[in-house]
Design a protein around this motif. Structure first.
Motif, short mmCIF file in Angstrom:
data_model
loop_
_atom_site.label_atom_id
_atom_site.label_comp_id
_atom_site.label_asym_id
_atom_site.label_seq_id
_atom_site.Cartn_x
_atom_site.Cartn_y
_atom_site.Cartn_z
N MET A 254 45.48 34.54 45.40
CA MET A 254 44.43 33.58 45.59
C MET A 254 43.41 34.12 46.60
O MET A 254 42.22 33.96 46.41
CB MET A 254 45.00 32.25 46.07
N VAL A 255 43.87 34.73 47.67
CA VAL A 255 42.98 35.28 48.69
C VAL A 255 42.06 36.33 48.08
O VAL A 255 40.86 36.35 48.34
CB VAL A 255 43.78 35.87 49.88
N SER A 256 42.62 37.21 47.24
CA SER A 256 41.78 38.25 46.63
C SER A 256 40.74 37.65 45.69
O SER A 256 39.62 38.16 45.60
CB SER A 256 42.64 39.29 45.90
N ALA A 257 41.08 36.57 45.00
CA ALA A 257 40.11 35.92 44.11
C ALA A 257 38.95 35.33 44.90
O ALA A 257 37.79 35.45 44.50
CB ALA A 257 40.80 34.84 43.29
N VAL A 258 39.24 34.70 46.05
CA VAL A 258 38.19 34.14 46.90
C VAL A 258 37.34 35.26 47.47
O VAL A 258 36.11 35.18 47.50
CB VAL A 258 38.80 33.26 48.01
N GLN A 259 37.96 36.34 47.94
CA GLN A 259 37.22 37.48 48.48
C GLN A 259 36.33 38.10 47.41
O GLN A 259 35.19 38.49 47.70
CB GLN A 259 38.18 38.53 49.03
N GLN A 260 36.83 38.17 46.18
CA GLN A 260 36.03 38.72 45.08
C GLN A 260 34.78 37.85 44.86
O GLN A 260 33.69 38.36 44.69
CB GLN A 260 36.86 38.79 43.80
N PHE A 261 34.95 36.53 44.89
CA PHE A 261 33.80 35.64 44.72
C PHE A 261 32.80 35.85 45.85
O PHE A 261 31.59 35.93 45.63
CB PHE A 261 34.21 34.17 44.68
N LEU A 262 33.29 35.94 47.09
CA LEU A 262 32.39 36.09 48.24
C LEU A 262 31.65 37.41 48.22
O LEU A 262 30.54 37.51 48.73
CB LEU A 262 33.16 35.92 49.55
N SER A 263 32.25 38.45 47.60
CA SER A 263 31.58 39.75 47.56
C SER A 263 30.59 39.86 46.41
O SER A 263 29.53 40.46 46.55
CB SER A 263 32.61 40.88 47.48
N ASN A 264 30.90 39.28 45.23
CA ASN A 264 29.98 39.44 44.10
C ASN A 264 29.27 38.15 43.69
O ASN A 264 28.35 38.18 42.88
CB ASN A 264 30.70 40.06 42.90
N GLY A 265 29.69 37.00 44.22
CA GLY A 265 29.01 35.75 43.92
C GLY A 265 29.25 35.19 42.54
O GLY A 265 28.59 34.25 42.13
N LYS A 266 30.20 35.76 41.82
CA LYS A 266 30.47 35.27 40.46
C LYS A 266 31.70 34.37 40.46
O LYS A 266 32.73 34.71 41.02
CB LYS A 266 30.67 36.45 39.50
N LEU A 267 31.55 33.23 39.83
CA LEU A 267 32.61 32.24 39.76
C LEU A 267 33.04 32.08 38.30
O LEU A 267 32.20 31.81 37.44
CB LEU A 267 32.11 30.90 40.30
N LEU A 268 34.31 32.28 38.03
CA LEU A 268 34.79 32.10 36.66
C LEU A 268 34.64 30.63 36.27
O LEU A 268 34.89 29.73 37.07
CB LEU A 268 36.26 32.52 36.54
N ARG A 269 34.24 30.40 35.05
CA ARG A 269 34.03 29.03 34.56
C ARG A 269 35.30 28.19 34.72
O ARG A 269 35.24 27.02 35.07
CB ARG A 269 33.59 29.06 33.11
N SER A 270 36.46 28.79 34.51
CA SER A 270 37.71 28.03 34.59
C SER A 270 38.00 27.55 36.02
O SER A 270 38.69 26.57 36.22
CB SER A 270 38.87 28.87 34.07
N TRP A 271 37.45 28.24 37.05
CA TRP A 271 37.67 27.81 38.43
C TRP A 271 36.90 26.53 38.73
O TRP A 271 37.27 25.78 39.62
CB TRP A 271 37.22 28.88 39.41
N ASN A 272 35.82 26.31 38.01
CA ASN A 272 34.98 25.15 38.26
C ASN A 272 35.36 23.97 37.37
O ASN A 272 34.70 22.95 37.38
CB ASN A 272 33.51 25.52 38.05
#
Length: 107
Positions: A1-19
């Motif tokens: 989960m931490v790596s997924a949040v860090q990935q979002f913070l670095s590239n700004g892309k949010l997977l549709r399923s997360w929203n």
């Protein structure tokens, strides 16, 4: 989960399923019979909640410097009722002081 949040913070892309958010109706009474007897609850993905909290905490640190001092909302420590206060010595301030004094004398 931490790596997924860090990935979002670095590239700004949010997977549709997360929203994805599911709205669930929870009954307020034991035998609900109309729509008013239900309380809607939104169930968000945990990653989405974490990302939202991180963004909000970051914004909270900078909002005070971005929002004009005359704005009363959105900044911790400010209140919309603080927006207007009469200038000391003005007729409005004297009126408020006299009114407060009369109210205190009546109690």
């Amino acid at each position: 989960m931490v790596s997924a949040v860090q990935q979002f913070l670095s590239n700004g892309k949010l997977l549709r399923s997360w929203n994805a958010t599911t709205i669930t109706l929870v009954p307020k009474v034991s035998c609900p019979s109309n729509p008013g007897d239900f309380r809607p609850i939104s169930c968000c993905h945990t990653l989405y909640k974490c990302i939202s909290k991180l963004i909000c905490s970051g914004l909270k640190r900078v909002l005070g410097g971005i929002i004009c001092q005359t704005q009363g909302a959105f900044v911790q420590g400010r209140n919309i009722s603080h927006k207007h206060s009469p200038m000391p010595g003005s007729s409005e301030a004297l009126f408020e002081k006299k009114l407060l004094s009369e109210l205190l004398d009546q109690s």
